[in-house]
Structure formats: structure tokens, C-alpha cells
Design an enzyme around this catalytic site. Sequence first.
Site, PDB file in Angstrom:
ATOM      1  N   GLU A 196       0.831  -1.205   0.000  1.00 11.52           N
ATOM      2  CA  GLU A 196       0.000   0.000   0.000  1.00 11.52           C
ATOM      3  C   GLU A 196       0.865   1.253   0.000  1.00 11.52           C
ATOM      4  O   GLU A 196       0.753   2.137   0.867  1.00 11.52           O
ATOM      5  CB  GLU A 196      -0.982  -0.020   1.175  1.00 11.52           C
ATOM      6  N   GLU A 319      -5.066  -8.553  -0.737  1.00 12.19           N
ATOM      7  CA  GLU A 319      -5.895  -8.278   0.445  1.00 12.19           C
ATOM      8  C   GLU A 319      -7.343  -8.147  -0.007  1.00 12.19           C
ATOM      9  O   GLU A 319      -7.663  -7.286  -0.830  1.00 12.19           O
ATOM     10  CB  GLU A 319      -5.453  -6.999   1.173  1.00 12.19           C
TER      11      GLU A 319
END
Length: 515
Positions: A196, A319
Site C-alpha cells: 500500500e 488483500e
Amino acid sequence: MKKVLFLSFIIAFCSQTSFAQKETTVLTIKNTANAPIINKNIYGHFAEHLGRCIYGGFFVGDTSKIPNTAGVRNDIIDALKKLKIPNLRWPGGCFADTYHWKDGIGPKENRPTIVNQWWGGTTEDNSFGTHDFLNLCETLGADPYLSGNVGSGTVQELADWVQYTNFGGKSPMSDLRRKNGRTEPWKVKFWGIGNEAWGCGGNMTADYYVNEYRKYATFMSDWGNTGGITRIASGSNSADYNWTETLMKDIPLNMLGGVGVHHYAVIDWAKKGDAVDYTEFEYFQTMKSALKMEELVTKHSAIMDKYDPEKKVAMIVDEWGAWYEVEKGTNPGFLYQQNTMRDAVLAGATLNIFNNHADRVRMANLAQCVNVLQAVILTDKAKMILTPTYYVMQLYSVHQDAQQLPISIKSPLYSYNGETLPALSASASKDKKGLVHISLVNIDSKKENNVEIDLTEIGIKSVSGLIIGSSKLQDYNSFDNPTKIQPIAFKGFEIKKGKLTVTVPPFSVIILESK
């Protein structure tokens, strides 16, 4: 008395008329020789240093009274083996970009502590590190997926980690590995270059991250990547298509093994709702968010196809899952939530999407494995339970490395408060033994749906089935009642004149096996 009999007749007649007029959805399955293989790694999992996922979940220490192997709970090992877990991502998540791997090797008593600034502000002692994780993966027969520290780490640090885990010859890092008790390298294939990067991994722009990625990827291997590692770029936040476009445009394809995508099914980030005590409105909104995965995968795939028409680069949805408020009385930074039938149908519908896009989606990681978010396992001291999501993943494991059978279906609609969603989803595959497996999910909270499948195309003669369902949408497995929801035999189908008709109950997940 006559009025009662007349009323009974009217009710019976209306019921029969309603049944006779119930629409049947046609599901077409093609036996296509060049269809892609459904990569087993789509059924991967995720273990972050977050809450009680590692400490108090996987890892209890080798002095614990809970039966363990090198500190890892035996009951969790057994459960994950039965799940046929193909890969496990570690150590994060956001934690990855604060984790320095050398803190977690060598004698445990000499390891420095670290404050987990992302998740609860707890202090951990680094007693679960590289050797513990990679040895666990060997025990499970799962590929490790290491998420490297780009946010607060250095190129040298990540390059050293690759050499420590993978190099069989003599070098400073391989010598250090041997000194710490491991002679042969683990040969780790999957490497995430940051996590991220657009957020907790550094708040980078796509253009900035591309250059960081290229630099890190360069020093993790040699010119020809002779070690064969798969370098995975930190992917987009849900529908950030510019992020994917920038990566695909500006990273040479020979340096790029996979591009990540993250997407959570969330009602509202400011008010995520309860994991168990939810309304139908909240259920509907959760499913609406989950089913957005179809659009995300399709649009990200289209961008990747533009720069990589041969589909050499994998989409890695590393994810995914449902995210609710934490259970009452628990640490808000630990993300501990229960797991109901809502999560079961969400998992089944999402996996159907991945299966149907197996040409591009070649790895995914449910978040997370134990005690965090949409976990497959929950623990309470010595107790352990398997969640409804666990059983969905277990049933769907039949698709691992099987050939996709392309499907087409025009789903009936699940309607609520003026909005609609497709009620039914499906995927199908044929394994190496010639067995055909069909996954069916009905997300409708109240209505069963009929599905008709023409068996002649795929040459099926006999069918058996398993179903995950319950009497109430909010039902879950608890420590007092750990087996309330689990697969049972399914008989709600019939075969006539080469056609299979299946009645799919509300909020249920079904696997059919055919010969």
C-alpha cells in the site's frame, strides 16, 4: 367449516401456482480445451503482525501448554493443512513497511523489541521471525509470500533478505543463515515490494513509487532473474485505475511478476457496522461492496491487457475480505470480528469472481488467517473454532489447479429498498481426474433460486453435493457452539433428460461434484 376448507384450497392453489411459475435461471457451462487453469494460489491467506493473528493466534511459544510445534499451535497447523492452504503472506500489511527482518533472527533472547505503531501500539519481542515463518510454511506445504519493507527500509536490507532466504552458496547472508541453524535455503519465490505504497507504505504517488519499485527490483536479483523470484508491485487501492496504468506503462515487464489490488467489502469506513448484529440493509450494502470486485478485476485487467496482451504479469489480489467494527470490549487496533453466514456467501461469491478471471488473477490472499478481519480461524486461549469462511475455502479447494470451465449466467435479482444485485453467482472447473466441480452462491436473504444446467456439453451423468447454510443470516460458530455451521450433504437437485435442476436456498454456498 366450508369457509376454512375454501381458504385452505385457495392458499394451496396459490402456493402451487407460485411454485409452477417460479423462474429458473439457465447456467451454461462450456468444456473449452484452451480455458485457463485456476491457479491454486487464488486460495492464499494473509498473516500480519496485527492483533492476535501471530501472537496468541499462530504462535504461543514452545513453552506453552497448548500443543505446538516450535511454538506454532498444532491445531492451527492441522486445520490449515486440511484447507490445502497454497500460500501465506507475511509480515504485513502496513506492518511490513516498519518491519526490519534482522530484528527477528538469531537467539530469541537477544532480539530487540518493536512497537507496532499501526495496530494497537503494542510492544512485541520479535520472537516470531523469518525462520519461524518459513519453517511454518514448509510444515504447511505452502509457498511463503514475503512483503518487503520499502517504506522505512533500504534497498540493501531487502536484497540481503532475498540472499538470506534463497542463496545456497557462500555469502555473508547465507553464512548468517547457517549460523542461525538453517543450512539449506528456503527458495522463497513470491516477494512483495512494499505494501500500500499509496497509503501506510509511504503515501507515495504512482509516479514516485514506480521509480522506487524499479530500484528495489533491480537489486533483488540479477540481470536475468535466474533465481526465478516473482516480484510483486504494491497495487492500487480498489478503483484507482491510474495507479495500475502507471505501473504497467512505466515498469519493464521483465521486472514485473505481479501487480497487486486491494479491496475490502465495507459499508462505510466511518461506520462499518457490527459483525453479527446487522440489519438486512447492512447485509445488502456489504454484498454490494463485495460484488464490486467483478468490476475492479475487469477494469484493472483491461488496463493490464493494453500493456501485457500475453498476460505474463499476474493480478495479485493480496488483500480482500469483509471489514466491520471490532467485537465489543476488544482492542480497536486488533480488528477482531466474528464471522457469520454473511461472510460465507461473500467469500463464495468473491472466489467465483476470481475463478472466472483465472486468465489474469493468479493469486489472492484473504485478510486475514487467524483472529483478524474475515478470519478462517478464531482462538480463545486453548480453544479454537473454524468459521463459516473456513468451510467455504475448504469446499472451494477442489478448484485449485483445475481447468476453468467457462460459464454464462443471467442471474435473477436480489432486491432491497429500490436497489438490486445479482442474486446468483457460479464458477466451474474440471480437475486432473476428470471430475467437474460447480460452485453456486445465492446471496438473496429470503428467496431460493432455481438453476438449470445442461449436462450434455460437459458429459456429466451423476452428481453429489455439499452445502453451507443456516436458518438465520446472522448465525455463526461460537466457542460454545463451534459446529453450528459446517458443510452438510446437499440433495436439492434432480437430473432429467440431461439437465440438472438445482434449488439454491437463500444465503447459501453449494459445491456440486459430477462425474
